[in-house]
Design an enzyme around this catalytic site. Structure first.
Site, PDB file in Angstrom:
ATOM      1  N   GLU A  41       0.875  -1.172   0.000  1.00 35.57           N
ATOM      2  CA  GLU A  41       0.000   0.000   0.000  1.00 35.57           C
ATOM      3  C   GLU A  41       0.914   1.223   0.000  1.00 35.57           C
ATOM      4  O   GLU A  41       1.535   1.537   1.008  1.00 35.57           O
ATOM      5  CB  GLU A  41      -0.896  -0.012   1.241  1.00 35.57           C
ATOM      6  CG  GLU A  41      -1.787   1.212   1.383  1.00 35.57           C
ATOM      7  CD  GLU A  41      -2.494   1.268   2.726  1.00 35.57           C
ATOM      8  OE1 GLU A  41      -2.621   2.377   3.279  1.00 35.57           O
ATOM      9  OE2 GLU A  41      -2.904   0.199   3.229  1.00 35.57           O
ATOM     10  N   ARG A  45       1.331  10.146   0.795  1.00 33.16           N
ATOM     11  CA  ARG A  45       1.875  11.129   1.733  1.00 33.16           C
ATOM     12  C   ARG A  45       3.104  11.818   1.158  1.00 33.16           C
ATOM     13  O   ARG A  45       3.688  12.693   1.800  1.00 33.16           O
ATOM     14  CB  ARG A  45       2.226  10.447   3.061  1.00 33.16           C
ATOM     15  CG  ARG A  45       0.999   9.934   3.803  1.00 33.16           C
ATOM     16  CD  ARG A  45       1.397   9.128   5.023  1.00 33.16           C
ATOM     17  NE  ARG A  45       2.177   9.911   5.973  1.00 33.16           N
ATOM     18  CZ  ARG A  45       2.915   9.403   6.942  1.00 33.16           C
ATOM     19  NH1 ARG A  45       2.977   8.084   7.090  1.00 33.16           N
ATOM     20  NH2 ARG A  45       3.584  10.173   7.753  1.00 33.16           N
ATOM     21  N   THR A  69      -3.731   6.352   2.058  1.00 32.49           N
ATOM     22  CA  THR A  69      -3.896   7.749   2.457  1.00 32.49           C
ATOM     23  C   THR A  69      -4.499   8.563   1.314  1.00 32.49           C
ATOM     24  O   THR A  69      -4.062   9.674   1.013  1.00 32.49           O
ATOM     25  CB  THR A  69      -2.560   8.373   2.927  1.00 32.49           C
ATOM     26  OG1 THR A  69      -1.815   7.421   3.689  1.00 32.49           O
ATOM     27  CG2 THR A  69      -2.825   9.588   3.821  1.00 32.49           C
ATOM     28  N   LYS A 129     -10.784  -0.835   6.460  1.00 36.27           N
ATOM     29  CA  LYS A 129      -9.568  -0.629   7.245  1.00 36.27           C
ATOM     30  C   LYS A 129      -9.999  -0.198   8.646  1.00 36.27           C
ATOM     31  O   LYS A 129     -10.935   0.603   8.800  1.00 36.27           O
ATOM     32  CB  LYS A 129      -8.707   0.461   6.596  1.00 36.27           C
ATOM     33  CG  LYS A 129      -7.450   0.839   7.371  1.00 36.27           C
ATOM     34  CD  LYS A 129      -6.642   1.854   6.594  1.00 36.27           C
ATOM     35  CE  LYS A 129      -5.335   2.205   7.313  1.00 36.27           C
ATOM     36  NZ  LYS A 129      -4.462   3.071   6.481  1.00 36.27           N
TER      37      LYS A 129
END
Length: 212
Positions: A41, A45, A69, A129
């Site tokens: 993943e 960021r 994210t 998640k």
């Protein structure tokens, strides 16, 4: 259950990766594959996320590479254009999630309570998640949620490491765990690929001990 979700469940652990330099993407992917974890993943960021995902998707088609994210519509577009096979968000933003679903994306929104589960289920999503896992109550809280939501699968991320990985994976409500300890920013920036492979192998041993 989609083939991608099923494959992630069979692997049992998703390395959550922050890549600062896209040139590190391919050696990192190779290190993960060699370590027995052909999945990543890549978090949005950093500005290198989309380029890193695209490089891995092209050179390692056998690897399951997703985007993490993901907070905005623009990031959904960038993730999909780069070749992400799944998208993860830290929370459940209805606008971003609905947009991703309208584009045909496989998205696992982040939740930390029953309201989040309800919002996901309302959209036909039963794999979420759970973030931040340990601060939000950890495995006891997931087990409590699993009571009324027995068909939901959770991917806890946040505070998972070698010491508690087995405990989490033993719970039937856990699809897989997410973690950063095998792919820390320091390990990647210092290009310690062999060490990453070794740490991954240690994790895979735990997964096999728990799940066979």
């Amino acid at each position: 259950m989609s083939d991608i979700i099923k494959a992630i469940g069979e692997i049992g652990l998703v390395p959550v990766v922050k890549i600062n330099d896209a040139q590190d993407a391919l050696p990192l992917a190779n290190a993960l594959i060699d370590g027995g974890l052909p999945v990543a993943e890549i978090t949005f960021r950093t500005d290198a996320a989309a380029e890193s995902i695209a490089a891995i998707a092209k050179e390692f088609p056998e690897m399951i590479v997703g985007a993490g994210t993901v907070l905005t519509r623009a990031q959904v577009d960038a993730a999909m254009e780069a070749g992400s096979t799944f998208i993860v968000s830290p929370g459940l933003n209805p606008d971003t999630l609905d947009y991703a679903l309208s584009k045909g994306a496989l998205m696992m929104p982040g939740i930390s309570d029953a309201s989040g589960v309800e919002a996901a289920l309302a959209r036909g999503i039963n794999t979420v998640k759970f973030f931040p896992a340990e601060p939000a109550g950890g495995l006891p809280y997931i087990k409590a949620l699993a009571g009324p939501y027995a068909d939901v699968k959770f991917m806890p991320t946040g505070g998972i490491n070698l010491t508690n990985l087995a405990t989490y994976l033993a719970c039937p409500s856990i699809l897989a765990c997410g973690g950063t300890w095998m792919v820390t920013e320091t390990l990647i920036n210092e290009k310690r690929w062999d060490e990453i492979t070794s740490i991954c192998k240690d994790a895979v041993k735990i997964i096999k001990d728990v799940r066979g």
